[in-house]
Design a protein around this motif. Sequence first.
Motif, short mmCIF file in Angstrom:
data_model
loop_
_atom_site.label_atom_id
_atom_site.label_comp_id
_atom_site.label_asym_id
_atom_site.label_seq_id
_atom_site.Cartn_x
_atom_site.Cartn_y
_atom_site.Cartn_z
N ILE A 1 -3.56 4.04 -0.05
CA ILE A 1 -4.29 4.61 1.08
C ILE A 1 -4.37 6.12 0.85
O ILE A 1 -3.35 6.77 0.64
CB ILE A 1 -3.53 4.35 2.42
N LEU B 1 -5.02 -1.16 11.16
CA LEU B 1 -5.62 -1.40 9.84
C LEU B 1 -6.03 -2.87 9.68
O LEU B 1 -7.01 -3.19 9.02
CB LEU B 1 -4.65 -0.98 8.72
N VAL C 1 -14.04 3.59 6.10
CA VAL C 1 -13.18 3.66 4.91
C VAL C 1 -14.01 3.40 3.65
O VAL C 1 -14.89 2.54 3.66
CB VAL C 1 -12.00 2.65 4.98
N LEU D 1 0.92 5.36 0.52
CA LEU D 1 0.08 6.29 1.28
C LEU D 1 0.15 7.68 0.67
O LEU D 1 1.25 8.17 0.40
CB LEU D 1 0.55 6.33 2.73
N TYR E 1 -10.03 -3.24 9.83
CA TYR E 1 -10.52 -3.34 8.46
C TYR E 1 -10.07 -4.63 7.74
O TYR E 1 -10.38 -4.83 6.57
CB TYR E 1 -10.02 -2.14 7.62
N VAL F 1 -5.80 9.74 2.39
CA VAL F 1 -6.36 10.42 3.57
C VAL F 1 -6.50 11.90 3.23
O VAL F 1 -5.55 12.51 2.74
CB VAL F 1 -5.44 10.27 4.81
N PHE G 1 0.85 -1.19 0.00
CA PHE G 1 0.00 0.00 0.00
C PHE G 1 0.89 1.25 0.00
O PHE G 1 1.74 1.38 0.88
CB PHE G 1 -0.86 0.06 1.28
N PHE H 1 -8.25 3.04 -1.02
CA PHE H 1 -8.88 3.02 0.30
C PHE H 1 -8.85 4.44 0.83
O PHE H 1 -7.78 4.97 1.13
CB PHE H 1 -8.12 2.07 1.23
N TYR H 2 -10.05 5.06 0.93
CA TYR H 2 -10.08 6.48 1.27
C TYR H 2 -10.70 6.75 2.64
O TYR H 2 -11.83 6.37 2.92
CB TYR H 2 -10.88 7.24 0.19
N TRP H 3 -9.91 7.41 3.48
CA TRP H 3 -10.41 7.87 4.78
C TRP H 3 -10.61 9.38 4.73
O TRP H 3 -9.66 10.12 4.45
CB TRP H 3 -9.39 7.59 5.90
N VAL I 1 -1.27 -4.68 5.59
CA VAL I 1 -0.57 -3.60 4.88
C VAL I 1 0.94 -3.77 4.93
O VAL I 1 1.54 -3.77 6.01
CB VAL I 1 -0.97 -2.23 5.48
N ASN J 1 -1.93 -1.10 -4.01
CA ASN J 1 -3.06 -0.41 -3.39
C ASN J 1 -2.62 0.97 -2.90
O ASN J 1 -1.43 1.23 -2.72
CB ASN J 1 -3.56 -1.22 -2.20
#
Length: 350
Positions: free
Chosen positions: A30, A86, A56, A5, A90, A32, A3, A66-68, A94, A28
Amino acid sequence: MKFHLVSGACGFVGRNTVKQLLKRTKDNIIMVDDLSVGTHPSKWLPDFSSKKIKDVEIIGKEERLFYWKMDFRKFLHKLQENPDWLKNEYGLNVELGDAFHFAAIVGGRAKIEGDPMAVALDLSIDAEFFNWIAKAKPERVLYPSSSAAYPINMQTESDAVALKESDINIDGFTLGMPDLTYGWSKMTGEFLAKIAARHYGISIVCIRPFSGYGEDQDLSYPVPAIARRAARKEDPFEVWGSGKQGRDFVHIDDVMDCMFTAMDKIHDGTAINIGSGKLTSFIDLIKLFSSFASYNPTIKPLIDKPVGVHSRYCDMSFVKERIGWEPKISLEEGMKRVYDVAVENLKRER
Ligand SMILES: NC(=O)c1ccc[n+]([C@@H]2O[C@H](COP(=O)([O-])OP(=O)(O)OC[C@H]3O[C@@H](n4cnc5c(N)ncnc54)[C@H](O)[C@@H]3O)[C@@H](O)[C@H]2O)c1
């Protein structure tokens, strides 16, 4: 599973980075963003679809995003309180890839001069980020500094020079005066990046983008706002200040290309310019856009508006030498792309 970020993922540079990561990798991502400024991915990702697990949003058919919607500092606190957060919350296993840190209070000249203490909150966001990377050790880190870190006395009407990376010497004994709290926070970020590399072995590069622009930039920024007004054939054409002040405009696609190249080649916290290397005044910019719109407006200066330093532009020779990169999108080509989108948007609104 790997992932990457991206903080501030729904802002101008963040959105473009997410799109690039989708193209350039199979990993993937992440994302934010508290949406204090940014726009929800449904507005800028093609074929948007999503499902929600707790707080999420998992976006797209491939389920790679994956959106926070969250303050990035809160996100980092949760990760640090419980490193298995995580996974436990969820079910995400990661393996941390690269970290791109774009969450910041930016807001253009009116914000930088009008509310410098709000902008100083960038110190708090950045400090949390650097403290986290020192422990979490992402594969590589991208820290966006800014041309605002450069000494302002090198950007006056009489003394403007093409700014070189060596004009900021963090390892030396003298530093210049950056541009208000925004510039100071970036200078501090660059200092922390050096410490992250030296003391914690983090692979990190700092970029100093000059005036990044693009088709999908918010209308509170000058380039898309001027494009839209030209598309409407505004006459007289208002400009902040005398309009003789100049900037180094660089298209976001060039910013992305240079940023990813730099991440492959720089690992010790070194900061590099990202610009075109050319100074363009706001009057020249208005002339370019009005030529696209085929008219010749009278320019009306608004001298009570904030304008910042007189001339800010860069020397790109260090970047060419160090990472072999040069800008590819000319001012005319990049601005024409922005103009064409402004025309399309106006048509759609009618
Ligand atoms: N755009 C440029 O030309 C340029 C030039 C120099 C430096 N930079 C730097 O690049 C970074 C991104 O700039 P941008 O133009 O995309 O700005 P932007 O304002 O479009 O994006 C910043 C994003 O961060 C989000 N955000 C703000 N505070 C947050 C918080 N506490 N938690 C989570 N999200 C938060 C906002 O909602 C926004 O989406 C900034 O650090 C900026 O200083 C940009």
